[in-house]
Design a protein around this motif. Structure first.
Motif, PDB file in Angstrom:
ATOM      1  N   VAL A   1      50.409  33.986  35.841  1.00 15.06           N
ATOM      2  CA  VAL A   1      51.385  35.017  36.183  1.00 15.06           C
ATOM      3  C   VAL A   1      52.134  35.480  34.941  1.00 15.06           C
ATOM      4  O   VAL A   1      52.349  36.681  34.737  1.00 15.06           O
ATOM      5  CB  VAL A   1      52.362  34.493  37.249  1.00 15.06           C
ATOM      6  CG1 VAL A   1      53.500  35.481  37.469  1.00 15.06           C
ATOM      7  CG2 VAL A   1      51.639  34.239  38.550  1.00 15.06           C
ATOM      8  N   LEU A   2      52.533  34.542  34.097  1.00 16.66           N
ATOM      9  CA  LEU A   2      53.262  34.900  32.889  1.00 16.66           C
ATOM     10  C   LEU A   2      52.438  35.799  31.975  1.00 16.66           C
ATOM     11  O   LEU A   2      52.903  36.851  31.514  1.00 16.66           O
ATOM     12  CB  LEU A   2      53.688  33.637  32.140  1.00 16.66           C
ATOM     13  CG  LEU A   2      54.970  32.957  32.617  1.00 16.66           C
ATOM     14  CD1 LEU A   2      55.196  31.665  31.854  1.00 16.66           C
ATOM     15  CD2 LEU A   2      56.158  33.877  32.453  1.00 16.66           C
ATOM     16  N   VAL A   3      51.197  35.389  31.706  1.00 17.78           N
ATOM     17  CA  VAL A   3      50.354  36.177  30.799  1.00 17.78           C
ATOM     18  C   VAL A   3      50.095  37.562  31.386  1.00 17.78           C
ATOM     19  O   VAL A   3      50.213  38.578  30.687  1.00 17.78           O
ATOM     20  CB  VAL A   3      49.025  35.445  30.530  1.00 17.78           C
ATOM     21  CG1 VAL A   3      48.080  36.332  29.732  1.00 17.78           C
ATOM     22  CG2 VAL A   3      49.279  34.145  29.794  1.00 17.78           C
ATOM     23  N   ALA A   4      49.773  37.625  32.664  1.00 19.80           N
ATOM     24  CA  ALA A   4      49.469  38.911  33.294  1.00 19.80           C
ATOM     25  C   ALA A   4      50.676  39.837  33.297  1.00 19.80           C
ATOM     26  O   ALA A   4      50.565  41.026  32.974  1.00 19.80           O
ATOM     27  CB  ALA A   4      48.967  38.678  34.723  1.00 19.80           C
ATOM     28  N   MET A   5      51.842  39.305  33.658  1.00 21.86           N
ATOM     29  CA  MET A   5      53.030  40.154  33.713  1.00 21.86           C
ATOM     30  C   MET A   5      53.473  40.606  32.332  1.00 21.86           C
ATOM     31  O   MET A   5      53.932  41.745  32.160  1.00 21.86           O
ATOM     32  CB  MET A   5      54.161  39.404  34.420  1.00 21.86           C
ATOM     33  CG  MET A   5      53.923  39.206  35.903  1.00 21.86           C
ATOM     34  SD  MET A   5      55.338  38.494  36.746  1.00 21.86           S
ATOM     35  CE  MET A   5      56.563  39.769  36.521  1.00 21.86           C
ATOM     36  N   VAL A   6      53.324  39.738  31.340  1.00 23.55           N
ATOM     37  CA  VAL A   6      53.743  40.112  29.985  1.00 23.55           C
ATOM     38  C   VAL A   6      52.859  41.224  29.437  1.00 23.55           C
ATOM     39  O   VAL A   6      53.351  42.251  28.947  1.00 23.55           O
ATOM     40  CB  VAL A   6      53.728  38.877  29.063  1.00 23.55           C
ATOM     41  CG1 VAL A   6      53.857  39.298  27.604  1.00 23.55           C
ATOM     42  CG2 VAL A   6      54.854  37.930  29.429  1.00 23.55           C
ATOM     43  N   VAL A   7      51.540  41.054  29.500  1.00 28.93           N
ATOM     44  CA  VAL A   7      50.647  42.064  28.915  1.00 28.93           C
ATOM     45  C   VAL A   7      50.677  43.360  29.719  1.00 28.93           C
ATOM     46  O   VAL A   7      50.593  44.458  29.150  1.00 28.93           O
ATOM     47  CB  VAL A   7      49.203  41.518  28.799  1.00 28.93           C
ATOM     48  CG1 VAL A   7      49.149  40.320  27.885  1.00 28.93           C
ATOM     49  CG2 VAL A   7      48.628  41.163  30.165  1.00 28.93           C
ATOM     50  N   TYR A   8      50.814  43.258  31.046  1.00 27.32           N
ATOM     51  CA  TYR A   8      50.845  44.474  31.875  1.00 27.32           C
ATOM     52  C   TYR A   8      52.097  45.300  31.598  1.00 27.32           C
ATOM     53  O   TYR A   8      52.023  46.508  31.337  1.00 27.32           O
ATOM     54  CB  TYR A   8      50.778  44.079  33.346  1.00 27.32           C
ATOM     55  CG  TYR A   8      50.877  45.243  34.309  1.00 27.32           C
ATOM     56  CD1 TYR A   8      49.775  46.061  34.551  1.00 27.32           C
ATOM     57  CD2 TYR A   8      52.064  45.524  34.973  1.00 27.32           C
ATOM     58  CE1 TYR A   8      49.857  47.132  35.428  1.00 27.32           C
ATOM     59  CE2 TYR A   8      52.159  46.575  35.859  1.00 27.32           C
ATOM     60  CZ  TYR A   8      51.059  47.383  36.086  1.00 27.32           C
ATOM     61  OH  TYR A   8      51.150  48.443  36.959  1.00 27.32           O
ATOM     62  N   HIS A   9      53.248  44.675  31.645  1.00 27.06           N
ATOM     63  CA  HIS A   9      54.492  45.423  31.464  1.00 27.06           C
ATOM     64  C   HIS A   9      54.740  45.773  30.000  1.00 27.06           C
ATOM     65  O   HIS A   9      55.482  46.719  29.717  1.00 27.06           O
ATOM     66  CB  HIS A   9      55.665  44.624  32.029  1.00 27.06           C
ATOM     67  CG  HIS A   9      55.625  44.464  33.513  1.00 27.06           C
ATOM     68  ND1 HIS A   9      55.182  43.310  34.129  1.00 27.06           N
ATOM     69  CD2 HIS A   9      55.952  45.314  34.516  1.00 27.06           C
ATOM     70  CE1 HIS A   9      55.263  43.453  35.440  1.00 27.06           C
ATOM     71  NE2 HIS A   9      55.717  44.659  35.708  1.00 27.06           N
TER      72      HIS A   9
ATOM     73  N   PRO B   1      45.449  47.532  38.158  1.00 27.63           N
ATOM     74  CA  PRO B   1      46.499  46.944  39.009  1.00 27.63           C
ATOM     75  C   PRO B   1      46.923  45.569  38.527  1.00 27.63           C
ATOM     76  O   PRO B   1      46.116  44.768  38.045  1.00 27.63           O
ATOM     77  CB  PRO B   1      45.826  46.861  40.391  1.00 27.63           C
ATOM     78  CG  PRO B   1      44.739  47.876  40.355  1.00 27.63           C
ATOM     79  CD  PRO B   1      44.257  47.913  38.939  1.00 27.63           C
ATOM     80  N   LEU B   2      48.212  45.296  38.641  1.00 26.03           N
ATOM     81  CA  LEU B   2      48.755  44.020  38.198  1.00 26.03           C
ATOM     82  C   LEU B   2      48.160  42.857  38.978  1.00 26.03           C
ATOM     83  O   LEU B   2      47.885  41.789  38.407  1.00 26.03           O
ATOM     84  CB  LEU B   2      50.276  44.020  38.343  1.00 26.03           C
ATOM     85  CG  LEU B   2      50.996  42.706  38.013  1.00 26.03           C
ATOM     86  CD1 LEU B   2      50.700  42.253  36.595  1.00 26.03           C
ATOM     87  CD2 LEU B   2      52.497  42.855  38.228  1.00 26.03           C
ATOM     88  N   LEU B   3      47.939  43.036  40.263  1.00 28.93           N
ATOM     89  CA  LEU B   3      47.373  41.956  41.077  1.00 28.93           C
ATOM     90  C   LEU B   3      45.991  41.560  40.578  1.00 28.93           C
ATOM     91  O   LEU B   3      45.663  40.361  40.510  1.00 28.93           O
ATOM     92  CB  LEU B   3      47.303  42.384  42.543  1.00 28.93           C
ATOM     93  CG  LEU B   3      46.735  41.356  43.521  1.00 28.93           C
ATOM     94  CD1 LEU B   3      47.558  40.073  43.497  1.00 28.93           C
ATOM     95  CD2 LEU B   3      46.688  41.929  44.933  1.00 28.93           C
ATOM     96  N   LEU B   4      45.173  42.534  40.200  1.00 23.80           N
ATOM     97  CA  LEU B   4      43.847  42.222  39.667  1.00 23.80           C
ATOM     98  C   LEU B   4      43.947  41.482  38.332  1.00 23.80           C
ATOM     99  O   LEU B   4      43.143  40.584  38.047  1.00 23.80           O
ATOM    100  CB  LEU B   4      43.034  43.509  39.497  1.00 23.80           C
ATOM    101  CG  LEU B   4      42.615  44.218  40.787  1.00 23.80           C
ATOM    102  CD1 LEU B   4      41.770  45.437  40.460  1.00 23.80           C
ATOM    103  CD2 LEU B   4      41.846  43.271  41.696  1.00 23.80           C
ATOM    104  N   GLN B   5      44.927  41.853  37.519  1.00 21.53           N
ATOM    105  CA  GLN B   5      45.095  41.149  36.252  1.00 21.53           C
ATOM    106  C   GLN B   5      45.536  39.706  36.468  1.00 21.53           C
ATOM    107  O   GLN B   5      45.095  38.798  35.757  1.00 21.53           O
ATOM    108  CB  GLN B   5      46.108  41.898  35.389  1.00 21.53           C
ATOM    109  CG  GLN B   5      45.636  43.279  34.950  1.00 21.53           C
ATOM    110  CD  GLN B   5      46.561  43.909  33.944  1.00 21.53           C
ATOM    111  OE1 GLN B   5      47.181  43.231  33.134  1.00 21.53           O
ATOM    112  NE2 GLN B   5      46.673  45.233  33.993  1.00 21.53           N
ATOM    113  N   ILE B   6      46.404  39.486  37.458  1.00 22.76           N
ATOM    114  CA  ILE B   6      46.813  38.112  37.767  1.00 22.76           C
ATOM    115  C   ILE B   6      45.616  37.293  38.215  1.00 22.76           C
ATOM    116  O   ILE B   6      45.414  36.149  37.777  1.00 22.76           O
ATOM    117  CB  ILE B   6      47.916  38.124  38.850  1.00 22.76           C
ATOM    118  CG1 ILE B   6      49.204  38.748  38.297  1.00 22.76           C
ATOM    119  CG2 ILE B   6      48.191  36.706  39.346  1.00 22.76           C
ATOM    120  CD1 ILE B   6      50.296  38.900  39.332  1.00 22.76           C
TER     121      ILE B   6
END
Length: 398
Positions: free
Chosen positions: A269-277, A138-143
């Motif tokens: 947030v930037l790192v998590a959203m970039v690697v996730y998406h 989940p993205l939230l866990l990665q953030i």
């Protein structure tokens, strides 16, 4: 029956019921009536509940004083500004996160997607594990992981990490500090030269492409494009006297002063959203490339094209027809998923407007409606722009 048709008699009830055209119109009228009734009931019920509580729905509160500080924003915001300005602060912060994430996730996704198709077994497996691990978390866990496990655990300002050994690129648990540009009077000439260079480069590449389609002769435009887009602004910048100075951050007391910075929450947030998406973008790129017939590659090789040219000039342009449609949804999801930044305290639109402003003003309906309007507008804009591009690259039947 024949007599009725010749005389133009109106069809009977049985004919109306059995005719699919009339049934379709009837069902549409019924559905429209039900939707209208539901909306009317919702509006009426909301109005009655507001009257019972002595409240009225209005946007007058937007011009009242907000009275609270915001941790980070590029705008010149002060606590005595209005709620309407808070709304714009949230929009700007959200767009900054979204635009940077879209660009980096797309570039990284293209790179990983191409690596997945590598003939090197180790490289392709690393790329495959990258995609599978990130897509199934989940993205939230990665953030939270990047915030609590990485950026919140950085050293204090006195023991900051100097990136590349530079004193003006500093990373610590207060944020990422870097120089702040201060343009002088003639600096406006440089962005003007950049705009002119972009237009000229677009026109030159378009003209070269038309000539290639007409004559069949390929002519590289790389150096000309770099000269217009980079060389022209640099030349104007130098000739105008380099009208730009930098305010460099420096350690003063217990923290850095000068320059500018971004919060650890923003970095997370930037790192998590970039690697996730990027994992999703990689699968779109891989599927798009594999949708192109292998005969295209063999034909390009038979013409003497190098593998890098074949991928760039033959495969990817055809694969874009399959990549763009799912990429539209990915970009819209990036904008909407940026609202998860509220979990670690980044002041995006949801945090500063739909949480803090709503709690203080109590105008829930108006605030939620304005936030929904923003996300809907951005999503429709992305969808419209990419649909225009997608319609231009699709094959046209004659």
């Amino acid at each position: 029956m024949a007599i009725a048709e010749k005389t133009g008699a109106a069809p009977g009830i049985g004919a109306l019921v059995n005719d699919g055209r009339y049934r379709a119109v009837f069902y549409q009228i019924v559905v429209f009536g039900l939707v209208f009734w539901l909306i009317y009931s919702l509006v009426l019920n909301t109005q009655q509940n507001l009257e019972t509580r002595g409240m009225t729905a209005s946007f007058d509160f937007l011009f009242g004083t907000a009275g609270f500080a915001i941790a980070w924003t590029p705008l010149d915001y002060k606590p005595n500004d209005t709620y309407f300005f808070v709304y714009w602060v949230g929009i700007v912060n959200t767009l900054i996160i979204s635009v940077i994430s879209i660009i980096l996730a797309t570039v990284l996704g293209f790179f990983v997607g191409i690596l997945r198709l590598s003939r090197n077994w180790l490289i392709s497996q690393i790329a495959a594990w990258y995609v599978e691990f990130l897509r199934n978390t989940p993205l939230l866990l990665q953030i939270l992981f990047w915030y609590l496990g990485a950026f919140a655990s950085l050293p204090r300002p006195k023991s900051s990490i100097h990136i590349l050994g530079l004193d003006w690129l500093v990373l610590n648990n207060r944020g990422f500090y870097f120089p702040y540009p201060e343009p002088d009077n003639l600096f406006w000439l440089t962005p003007l030269a950049l705009l002119i260079g972009l237009v000229a480069a677009f026109w030159y590449n378009r003209r070269s492409r038309i000539q290639q389609l007409t004559t069949g002769v390929y002519r590289s435009t790389l150096w000309q494009t770099l000269g217009l887009v980079i060389g022209l602004p640099v030349l104007v910048f130098i000739v105008s006297g380099m009208p730009l100075s930098w305010e460099v951050p420096a350690l003063k007391g217990f923290n850095f002063r000068g320059g500018t910075f971004v919060l650890p929450s923003m970095c997370s947030v930037l790192v998590a959203m970039v690697v996730y998406h990027s994992a999703y973008a990689a699968e779109m790129v891989r599927a798009g490339i594999q949708s192109v017939s292998h005969g295209q590659t063999e034909a390009a090789y038979s013409l003497g094209l190098k593998p890098s040219w074949t991928l760039r000039l033959v495969i990817i342009p055809q694969a874009m027809r399959a990549i763009v449609p799912p990429m539209i949804s990915l970009w819209m999801n990036i904008v909407k998923n940026s609202s998860l930044a509220i979990a670690i305290g980044f002041p995006d639109l949801v945090a500063v407007f739909m949480q803090t402003s709503l709690n203080q003003s109590g105008h829930a309906i108006e605030i939620v409606g304005m936030v929904m309007l923003f996300y809907m507008t951005v999503s429709l804009t992305i969808s419209g722009c990419l649909n225009i591009y997608n319609s231009r690259i699709q094959l046209k039947e004659r």
